[in-house]
Design a protein around this motif. Structure first.
Motif, PDB file in Angstrom:
ATOM      1  N   GLY A  77       0.811  -1.212   0.000  1.00 25.34           N
ATOM      2  CA  GLY A  77       0.000   0.000   0.000  1.00 25.34           C
ATOM      3  C   GLY A  77       0.841   1.256   0.000  1.00 25.34           C
ATOM      4  O   GLY A  77       1.895   1.313   0.625  1.00 25.34           O
ATOM      5  N   SER A  78       0.368   2.271  -0.736  1.00 27.28           N
ATOM      6  CA  SER A  78       0.987   3.588  -0.834  1.00 27.28           C
ATOM      7  C   SER A  78       2.189   3.604  -1.774  1.00 27.28           C
ATOM      8  O   SER A  78       2.788   4.651  -1.970  1.00 27.28           O
ATOM      9  CB  SER A  78       1.413   4.114   0.550  1.00 27.28           C
ATOM     10  N   CYS A  79       2.542   2.452  -2.328  1.00 27.62           N
ATOM     11  CA  CYS A  79       3.757   2.392  -3.141  1.00 27.62           C
ATOM     12  C   CYS A  79       3.492   2.127  -4.623  1.00 27.62           C
ATOM     13  O   CYS A  79       4.396   2.220  -5.443  1.00 27.62           O
ATOM     14  CB  CYS A  79       4.706   1.341  -2.586  1.00 27.62           C
ATOM     15  N   TYR A 243      -0.151  19.201  -2.603  1.00 23.60           N
ATOM     16  CA  TYR A 243      -0.650  17.872  -2.983  1.00 23.60           C
ATOM     17  C   TYR A 243       0.476  16.852  -2.989  1.00 23.60           C
ATOM     18  O   TYR A 243       1.423  16.945  -3.775  1.00 23.60           O
ATOM     19  CB  TYR A 243      -1.269  17.941  -4.376  1.00 23.60           C
ATOM     20  N   ASP A 244       0.391  15.889  -2.082  1.00 25.42           N
ATOM     21  CA  ASP A 244       1.305  14.748  -2.083  1.00 25.42           C
ATOM     22  C   ASP A 244       0.747  13.755  -3.100  1.00 25.42           C
ATOM     23  O   ASP A 244      -0.286  13.129  -2.877  1.00 25.42           O
ATOM     24  CB  ASP A 244       1.363  14.154  -0.672  1.00 25.42           C
ATOM     25  N   GLY A 245       1.443  13.623  -4.231  1.00 25.97           N
ATOM     26  CA  GLY A 245       0.911  12.877  -5.369  1.00 25.97           C
ATOM     27  C   GLY A 245       1.088  11.377  -5.299  1.00 25.97           C
ATOM     28  O   GLY A 245       0.914  10.684  -6.306  1.00 25.97           O
ATOM     29  N   HIS A 270       7.816   7.021 -10.008  1.00 28.14           N
ATOM     30  CA  HIS A 270       8.101   5.627  -9.648  1.00 28.14           C
ATOM     31  C   HIS A 270       6.879   4.936  -9.057  1.00 28.14           C
ATOM     32  O   HIS A 270       6.959   3.788  -8.688  1.00 28.14           O
ATOM     33  CB  HIS A 270       9.292   5.547  -8.691  1.00 28.14           C
ATOM     34  N   LYS A 271       5.777   5.614  -8.969  1.00 32.51           N
ATOM     35  CA  LYS A 271       4.554   4.932  -8.558  1.00 32.51           C
ATOM     36  C   LYS A 271       3.593   4.970  -9.741  1.00 32.51           C
ATOM     37  O   LYS A 271       3.446   3.998 -10.470  1.00 32.51           O
ATOM     38  CB  LYS A 271       3.940   5.612  -7.332  1.00 32.51           C
ATOM     39  N   THR A 272       2.974   6.125  -9.924  1.00 34.93           N
ATOM     40  CA  THR A 272       1.911   6.243 -10.917  1.00 34.93           C
ATOM     41  C   THR A 272       2.370   5.945 -12.346  1.00 34.93           C
ATOM     42  O   THR A 272       1.601   5.405 -13.139  1.00 34.93           O
ATOM     43  CB  THR A 272       1.349   7.680 -10.856  1.00 34.93           C
TER      44      THR A 272
ATOM     45  N   CYS B 333      13.124   9.025   1.969  1.00 36.29           N
ATOM     46  CA  CYS B 333      12.413   7.745   1.993  1.00 36.29           C
ATOM     47  C   CYS B 333      12.950   6.956   0.801  1.00 36.29           C
ATOM     48  O   CYS B 333      13.942   6.236   0.925  1.00 36.29           O
ATOM     49  CB  CYS B 333      10.914   8.038   1.917  1.00 36.29           C
ATOM     50  N   SER B 334      12.371   7.118  -0.399  1.00 35.94           N
ATOM     51  CA  SER B 334      13.006   6.548  -1.584  1.00 35.94           C
ATOM     52  C   SER B 334      14.373   7.191  -1.731  1.00 35.94           C
ATOM     53  O   SER B 334      14.527   8.395  -1.537  1.00 35.94           O
ATOM     54  CB  SER B 334      12.191   6.844  -2.840  1.00 35.94           C
ATOM     55  N   ASN B 335      15.365   6.362  -2.069  1.00 32.92           N
ATOM     56  CA  ASN B 335      16.717   6.905  -2.222  1.00 32.92           C
ATOM     57  C   ASN B 335      17.247   6.491  -3.581  1.00 32.92           C
ATOM     58  O   ASN B 335      16.514   6.527  -4.561  1.00 32.92           O
ATOM     59  CB  ASN B 335      17.587   6.457  -1.050  1.00 32.92           C
TER      60      ASN B 335
HETATM   61  C1  LIG Z   1       1.698   8.993   0.854  1.00 36.37           C
HETATM   62  C2  LIG Z   1       3.167   9.094   0.599  1.00 36.37           C
HETATM   63  N1  LIG Z   1       3.764  10.296   0.660  1.00 36.37           N
HETATM   64  C3  LIG Z   1       5.085  10.450   0.429  1.00 36.37           C
HETATM   65  C4  LIG Z   1       5.893   9.370   0.139  1.00 36.37           C
HETATM   66  C5  LIG Z   1       7.357   9.586  -0.081  1.00 36.37           C
HETATM   67  O1  LIG Z   1       7.736   9.345  -1.400  1.00 36.37           O
HETATM   68  P1  LIG Z   1       9.232   8.994  -1.771  1.00 36.37           P
HETATM   69  O2  LIG Z   1       9.538   7.676  -1.192  1.00 36.37           O
HETATM   70  O3  LIG Z   1       9.250   8.994  -3.258  1.00 36.37           O
HETATM   71  O4  LIG Z   1      10.099  10.056  -1.197  1.00 36.37           O
HETATM   72  C6  LIG Z   1       5.320   8.095   0.084  1.00 36.37           C
HETATM   73  C7  LIG Z   1       6.185   6.934  -0.224  1.00 36.37           C
HETATM   74  O5  LIG Z   1       5.989   5.820   0.024  1.00 36.37           O
HETATM   75  C8  LIG Z   1       3.933   7.956   0.316  1.00 36.37           C
HETATM   76  O6  LIG Z   1       3.355   6.755   0.252  1.00 36.37           O
END
Ligand SMILES: Cc1ncc(COP(=O)(O)O)c(C=O)c1O
Lengths: 485, 452
Positions: A77-79, A243-245, A270-272, B333-335
């Motif tokens: 989830g979330s990834c 907006y956190d996309g 890297h997600k969408t 987070c992502s690196n």
């Molecule tokens: C809701 C949410 N916001 C922000 C982030 C951070 O993204 P990133 O890992 O690309 O820095 C994530 C990553 O898992 C996320 O799920």
């Protein structure tokens, strides 16, 4: 004890070589003439010595002890662990993309600039923003830079606003980012439906409010249906909306952050947009802004004048730079390829299928595991294993048990507002058979916990390693190999 | 339909699934979106392409770029054209690695966890430091995170930055530091091109609030810094030494560990990563043991599994955003994990001898090129200091025009320095790596000589 999977350092043998380079063909000078003694390395460079086949076997063996989207279901989830198209890798490796130097000059990489420009047009349309920068290379990087833009905007209006509101369901990067900007975090409790409560929001807005950071759909997979009211309230108080996309995969072609009232947006390519997660990165987190906010984007941005493309550094209000050069160009190439292959209808279909897959799972699982917030959901949903926990096996145990089914577990223990959370995001690239297999596995696990939770707390049994002791690792940290004395 | 080959659901199955969730149509699942913002039109994107069409389109764009397989590169300035052994891409493109994410589930992620543990060790061996993290975004953000760490560790707010640090890195430092109330001030260069360390020391003596001195070595202008016993003196003042280093210089040059740096950072691109117009690269960050708990980002540690076998996990996570939230050491987070894997595979293949060979060839070839170029009328070495693979030269004309001329002859020329160092007019920064041959260098020199 180490025999099965030795480290590189344990495999090295003196005299072995894994490289092949031509001899130096310029007249050699004595080293002392080029480097005074005080500049020289004194200690022996103690890297392992391996032949090419040694190295190839080593990493091939390691890869077999790893699990990716190509290995099987990965509903983290979330990834947004969707399939990563193979053509993306081929395209990014073309010499015209992989072998270009970032400083070789605008006239020499018109094709690369054209790609960035075209990609920017696509992202603007998908999100309703006015301009994008590609310099930010991950979600968190976009968050930091977006907040810098927002603070610069307020300052330009003579306002010192240093409080940022985030819902208590927010991802950890949100509060961590706020702290990196020296601002104060104000956490908003979600209401009983898992959404931002407009009354609570109202009570916390004032002349100190710099912004509200929001993920929509949020981390519970629920659309903030009061978003227009939220946006009105924040803006009336003089704040801005970030907006956190991370969850854009749910809504492509259905609605756009710009139309919801967001001022600054980051995306996670890297997600969408299907670029691989690389075991933790690289990502790409393009940052967009409205007409009001885009002047603050990091410089340079890509400009087009008739048929010529250039990098525009003349951006007096820009917050500056947050990364060398122009960000993770190679990742943008992959995402652009994906968008071109999907087209408008394909992207909408992707969101439709992602949402359908999630709702299908939610419906089939909600009687097995507690569902704290009712659906329908968007692209993901969050279950709670609190009942199972009471019987003796919690979310973490369930995750480990799924490993024995050859399935990567959902995200666990996030969002924090759900006890024993299991956050499931199937994505659109999974078939119904895969979802049914997952349901069957979770059903068996639930039944096993009813019967004998001890079976589950010992899992996994069939994985390359058994359950690993994280407490031991943290108590006496060994974070590198050292030669035994 | 576009992109259908990535979407396993078929229409009959979609109908069946809709029925199972009690929805009449897919729109029923989107009713929570306010109708006023529901898009009633299709997104206005370019028409979709089939796979062969997409390949043709992208090849067409790629073909418009001058690339380093066809051109000879004498440009560096933070991104370097080194040889990448074939095996590197084959191994990092094993899809179990590149299609995975952060190894939260250690039991099925031992491959990348072990590889990162090895990467951390290799970085420590190379830099002479005690501990390293699993990667940061790039060299610039690694230096910025290092500076922030130093402020946290010392409880001080002021940071001294050498003017020899890559100008882009200094811009990134400004973005990361100023917003949190940390102050940057610049230390000038001495005549030799190295940082004026006497000046730095006198500033530190005057300002007990100095958290760190930041140096790059070899510095942006190509000069090797000589910190000598600087670190000891800094320690007496409670100031940390934070450096940014070229990893491929370290097989030859004194390591940060040897001259007593507290934090060593750098750009890891040169370790097997293609140039890719500036990214993805990786930032590495290594430190002394006592700073372990202040490191930003992921760290892999050794442990045991339930059967007592050695294994690896993400560790010390109490520093990180997902646990500590606003009290985390960083928001990262992502690196750049796959780039770190790339760097590890590169170092494993090169070994100590290969790494040393690369460093020595850079040194020798750059020295040869320097001699050839600076013997030409109108070309003069700007700084007399000790060089590694880059050197600054004053040229008899506008460097931008020089580069246009060289490009016509198949050469990607040096960096125009004037843009970032206005006090160095008509000057250019050349870079010579092990990939350049004597013939290529001689050709460059001949062209420079003939340039009007
Ligand atoms: C809701 C949410 N916001 C922000 C982030 C951070 O993204 P990133 O890992 O690309 O820095 C994530 C990553 O898992 C996320 O799920």
């Amino acid at each position: 004890m180490n025999a099965a999977f030795p480290l590189l350092f344990e495999k090295g043998r003196p005299g072995r070589k894994g490289f092949s380079l031509p001899p130096c063909d310029v007249p050699l000078k004595p080293l002392e003439e080029l480097l005074p003694r005080e500049c020289l390395r004194k200690s022996h460079l103690d890297l392992p010595q391996l032949s090419e086949p040694d190295v190839v076997r080593h990493y091939t063996a390691l890869s077999r002890r790893n699990y990716g989207v190509d290995s099987g279901f990965y509903p983290l989830g979330s990834c947004t662990m969707k399939y990563n198209p193979k053509i993306n890798e081929d395209v990014a490796a073309l010499a015209g993309f992989a072998s270009i130097h970032p400083l070789q000059g605008d006239p020499t990489y018109q094709g690369a600039l054209e790609l960035l420009y075209k990609m920017e047009q696509c992202l603007k349309e998908i999100t309703g923003m006015e301009r994008y920068s590609f310099q930010t290379v991950a979600g968190a990087h976009g968050e930091l830079t977006g907040l810098l833009m927002i603070l610069a905007y307020h300052r330009s209006r003579g306002e010192e606003r240093n409080r940022v509101l985030i819902p208590d369901s927010a991802h950890g990067t949100n509060p961590a980012t706020v702290a990196m900007t020296g601002c104060e975090v104000l956490q908003l409790p979600s209401n009983d439906r898992g959404l931002v409560d407009t009354e609570t929001l109202k009570a916390h807005l004032d002349e100190k409010t710099a912004a509200l950071m929001l993920t929509n759909p949020n981390t519970l997979g629920l659309f903030e249906k009061d978003i227009l009211e939220i946006s009105r309230l924040v803006h009336e108080a003089g704040g801005l909306l970030y907006y956190d996309g991370a969850n854009l995969n749910a809504i492509m072609g259905h609605c756009r952050p710009g139309d919801m009232g967001f001022d600054v947006v980051h995306l996670n390519l890297h997600k969408t947009f299907s670029t691989p997660h690389g075991s933790g990165g690289p990502g790409s987190g393009p940052l967009g802004g409205t007409t009001q906010l885009e002047p603050y984007l990091p410089y340079p941005v890509v400009a087009k004048d008739e048929d010529r493309y250039s990098l525009d550094y003349q951006r007096p209000r820009s917050i500056g730079k947050v990364h060398s050069f122009f960000g993770n160009f190679g990742v943008v190439v992959k995402a652009y390829t994906y968008i071109r292959i999907m087209g408008a209808r394909g992207l909408k279909q992707a969101s439709d299928d992602a949402v359908l897959n999630a709702n299908y799972l939610l419906n089939r699982l909600k009687d097995l595991y507690h569902l704290p917030y009712k659906g329908p959901c968007k692209h993901e949903f969050v279950l709670s294993a609190r009942l199972q926990k009471k019987r003796g096996a919690g979310a973490g145990d369930i995750a480990k048990a799924l490993l024995d089914y050859g399935i990567h577990p959902p995200t666990v223990y996030f969002p924090l507002i759900v006890e024993e959370a299991l956050m499931v995001e199937p994505t659109e690239t999974e078939s119904k058979e895969t979802l049914d297999h997952f349901i069957a596995a979770l059903k068996e696990i639930a039944a096993a916990i009813e019967a004998d939770p001890g079976k589950i707390t010992g899992a996994p049994f069939s994985t390359p390693a058994r359950r690993l002791d994280e407490v031991l690792a943290a108590r006496k940290p060994v974070v590198r190999w050292k030669k035994e004395q | 339909m576009s992109g259908q080959h990535y979407l396993p659901l078929t229409d009959p199955v979609r109908q069946e699934m809709l029925a199972s969730v009690g929805a009449a149509s897919i729109e029923d699942l989107f009713l929570d979106i306010p109708s006023s913002i529901q898009l009633t039109r299709e997104l206005d994107l370019p028409p979709y392409l089939s796979e062969p069409e997409a390949l043709a389109h992208l090849r067409h764009l790629a073909a418009k770029n001058v690339n380093l397989e066809d051109y000879t590169c004498f440009l560096g300035a933070g991104a370097y054209d080194h040889y990448i052994p074939s095996a590197v891409r084959h191994l990092t493109h094993r899809s179990e690695f590149y299609t995975a994410y952060t190894p939260y589930q250690a039991e099925i992620s031992q491959g990348i966890l072990q590889a990162i543990f090895e990467y951390q060790t290799l970085i420590c061996q190379l830099t002479g430091m005690d501990v390293a993290n699993a990667s940061l975004y790039d060299g610039a953000s690694a230096l910025a995170e290092g500076a922030v760490m130093a402020c946290g560790a010392t409880g001080k707010k002021n940071v001294l930055v050498s003017r020899g640090i890559n100008p882009q890195y200094r811009q990134v430092l400004k973005s990361y530091l100023e917003v949190r109330g940390l102050e940057l001030s610049e230390v000038p260069l001495a005549a030799g091109g190295q940082t004026d360390l006497d000046e730095a020391l006198s500033r530190i003596e005057q300002d007990p609030e100095t958290a760190a001195l930041l140096l790059q070595t070899p510095n942006f202008l190509g000069i090797i810094e000589k910190p000598g016993h600087l670190a000891d003196t800094l320690q007496q003042h409670g100031t940390l030494l934070v450096v940014s280093v070229d990893p491929l210089s370290l097989p030859l040059l004194k390591t940060p560990g040897e001259y007593g740096a507290d934090i060593a950072t750098g750009e890891g691109q040169a370790l097997g990563n293609p140039l890719s117009m500036g990214g993805p690269y990786l930032g590495f960050l290594a430190a002394r043991e006592n700073l372990l708990r202040r490191l930003p980002g992921r760290i892999v540690g050794e442990t045991r599994d339930a059967s007592g076998r050695r294994g690896y996990v993400l560790t010390l996570q109490a520093r990180e955003q997902h646990i500590r939230r606003e009290r985390a050491t960083s928001n990262i987070c992502s690196n750049q994990a796959l780039n770190a894997l790339t760097a590890a595979v590169y170092m494993a293949l090169m070994g100590p001898e290969g790494m040393k060979t690369v460093a020595e060839q850079c040194l020798q070839k750059a020295a040869y090129a320097r001699e050839q170029i600076c013997a030409l009328p109108g070309y003069e070495l700007i700084f007399p200091g000790v060089h590694f693979k880059e050197f600054a030269v004053s040229v008899p004309g506008n460097p931008e025009q020089l580069n246009e001329f060289l490009l016509q002859h198949g050469i990607i020329g040096p960096l125009d320095l004037e843009q970032t160092y206005p006090d160095l007019p008509r000057s250019a920064l050349f870079c010579v790596t092990e990939k350049r041959s004597k013939t290529e260098i001689d050709t460059l020199a001949r062209l420079l000589e003939g340039w009007k």
